[in-house]
Design an enzyme around this catalytic site. Structure first.
Site: not given
Ligand code: F6P
Length: 539
Positions: A217, A394, A223, A277-278, A363, A505
């Site tokens: 987003k 199991h 990452e 995001g979620r 979240e 972060k």
């Molecule tokens: O962990 C925080 C967060 O903002 C989530 O809500 C989101 O799904 C994820 O990081 C990834 O964010 P982005 O889509 O901006 O990379």
């Protein structure tokens, strides 16, 4: 936007001072605490039918819960007193119900038809269908070979790069819909920052037929950007700089960052800040799913979610499936003191569904400040966990059967096999039903063998559906999205922000130089300093 829901005043002790809340507390103490599930079934012969309801293709059996008709009535009253109907209207109208970020919350618009008129005046909403058409054209061109890699090979290895909702959504849905993958397509994902997922894929994949889908987003997430740059370097090394444009596509709200990365304008799919995001799998974040299954399947997923949206909007509170799940969640969390909830799907293709629901719930509702900035007056989101079917049996069912904790369970049960092995799915069904029965009934043991006794009385819901299809999957995801929203409304929190992830972060970025040895540790935490010493010795 000055609307009834977003401007509602919360009393000092909200929600614990609501009439229904205090009545529920009394009802728990005086009546329900003492009653076993077996007693409740013995007293009410119609119980199995009374506590069952349907929405779309899903049937929810919630008879195995510590409730009776009076509890149900009080829970529904709680939803009324917390103005859940007003909150639902506010969401679909595009009110800024994500208060701390001052935004509407419109994942429901992503699966609506334009004729549903969901918040059409909100900037971006009218562009939804255009992006879907662009996705459709792109998917079609990749699948037919009209769009190919830099060396002319078809792009059949789809690798989603993202994290959080930008990973869990595509991964969970593509695995769940494995039956629908086009014959020659393959789906993989890269999310964690340590680099091992990409390293493993580089061993297996042919770069010439690999298309990376960068989902983010913000397009700034550490990452995702680290992995995207590493994937870019691999493509450059193997196919040259000019190949980048043919092997990367992106879904994001950040157009300038996509520019900078070198994403071709035809290979970019936008979405909007009102998609959390979620909650983003319904947007261009679903592109990798559409690429492996086909856009028709992705549209069926959206259609399934819309069925649940309409039910959520239209069904009365007492027969509303997401509301019912939310109220049961609150009943166990706030009155019985349950700390966790297990999600147990009996189809291995749903193996990432518990992880998906973990982010969705934790979240969204892992909050301790209310919408008005005051501390919450009751406990909020529980810990969500789970595993698919017999693997779970199991592993941790021992604790469910004989442990000391109250753990409400949602069993998810497709009737038809999604893997063309009905006889084996029949075994899964028998096991699922057996577990919910055994967990409820328990069994006494001879006095000299107390370790053989099963206390029983463990509550569960069972959600049964004909088969795991794009439609039922869409319904299931939307069911839980709305359940989480209703819980948040009753607790008076903002279910759509995620400020809790920011501090970690920030600290991580301040530690990066110290870990790599390029800088000194500037922080004052003695434990971190000592751990960094070990890291520098072992590096
Ligand atoms: O962990 C925080 C967060 O903002 C989530 O809500 C989101 O799904 C994820 O990081 C990834 O964010 P982005 O889509 O901006 O990379």
């Amino acid at each position: 936007m000055p609307d009834a829901y977003t401007t509602r005043k919360l009393s000092a002790r909200y929600p614990t001072d609501l009439g229904a809340w205090t009545a529920l507390a009394r009802h728990y103490k005086e009546v329900m605490r003492q009653k076993t599930l077996s007693e409740l079934f013995a007293r009410d012969k119609k119980r199995a039918q009374r506590f069952q309801l349907a929405a779309g293709d899903l049937t929810l059996d919630y008879a195995k819960n510590h409730i009776n008709a009076a509890t149900h009535k009080l829970l529904v009253r709680l939803a009324k007193e917390a103005d859940v109907p007003g909150a639902v209207r506010a969401m679909f109208a595009g009110e800024h119900i994500n208060k701390t970020e001052d935004r509407p919350v419109l994942h429901v618009a992503l699966r609506a038809k334009i004729s549903d008129t969901v918040a059409l005046e909100t900037p971006g909403v009218r562009d939804i269908w255009e992006v879907l058409v662009r996705m459709e054209e792109f998917v079609e061109r990749v699948q037919t070979g009209a769009v190919v890699g830099a060396t002319g090979k078809r792009l059949t290895n789809i690798v989603n790069i993202g994290i959080g909702g930008s990973d869990l959504g595509p991964v969970m849905v593509s695995r769940a819909l494995r039956t629908y993958w086009r014959d020659d397509m393959r789906f993989d994902s890269v999310s964690n920052v340590d680099g091992t997922q990409l390293a493993d894929l580089q061993e297996e994949l042919d770069p010439e037929s690999t298309l990376f889908v960068i989902c983010s987003k913000t397009f700034t997430t550490l990452e995702t950007m680290t992995n995207a740059k590493a994937a870019r370097a691999w493509i450059v090394e193997r196919l040259g700089e000019r190949a980048v444009v043919s092997h990367f596509v992106a879904a994001s709200t950040n157009h300038s960052a996509m520019n900078e990365f070198g994403i071709h304008s035809d290979y970019r799919f936008g979405f909007w800040d009102w998609v959390g995001g979620r909650y983003s799998i319904w947007s261009a974040v679903g592109l990798s799913v559409a690429l492996v299954t086909g856009m028709d399947i992705f549209r069926r997923l959206l259609a399934g979610a819309r069925v649940m949206d309409l039910h959520f909007q239209q069904a009365p509170l007492h027969a509303n499936m997401p509301v019912t799940l939310a109220l049961l969640g609150i009943w166990y969390n706030n009155f019985f003191g349950a700390e966790t909830q297990a999600i147990l799907p009996y189809d291995n293709r749903l193996e990432r569904f518990p992880a998906y629901l973990q982010q969705l719930h934790m979240e969204s509702n892992g909050k301790s400040v209310r919408l008005d900035g005051k501390p919450v007056k009751c406990s909020t989101g529980v810990v969500i966990w789970g595993e698919a079917g017999n693997n779970a049996q199991h592993s941790f069912y021992q604790l469910l059967h004989q442990g000391t904790r109250l753990i409400p369970i949602d069993f998810l049960l497709p009737v038809q096999s999604s893997g063309a092995r009905q006889a084996q799915q029949d075994l899964a069904i028998a096991n699922c039903l057996a577990q919910s029965e055994a967990l409820m009934d328990g069994q006494d043991a001879p006095s000299d063998e107390p370790y053989r006794s099963y206390k029983g009385n463990n509550p569960s819901n069972t959600i049964v559906f004909p088969a795991l299809t794009p439609e039922t999957l869409g319904q299931l995801i939307a069911l839980y999205e709305h359940k989480v929203f209703v819980e948040g409304v009753i607790w008076g929190i903002d279910s759509f922000d995620q400020w809790g992830v920011e501090l970690g972060k920030k600290v991580a970025s301040s530690l990066t130089a110290a870990v790599s040895g390029e800088g000194q540790y500037q922080g004052g935490n003695a434990s971190s300093a000592s751990l960094l010493e070990i890291v520098s010795r072992e590096r």
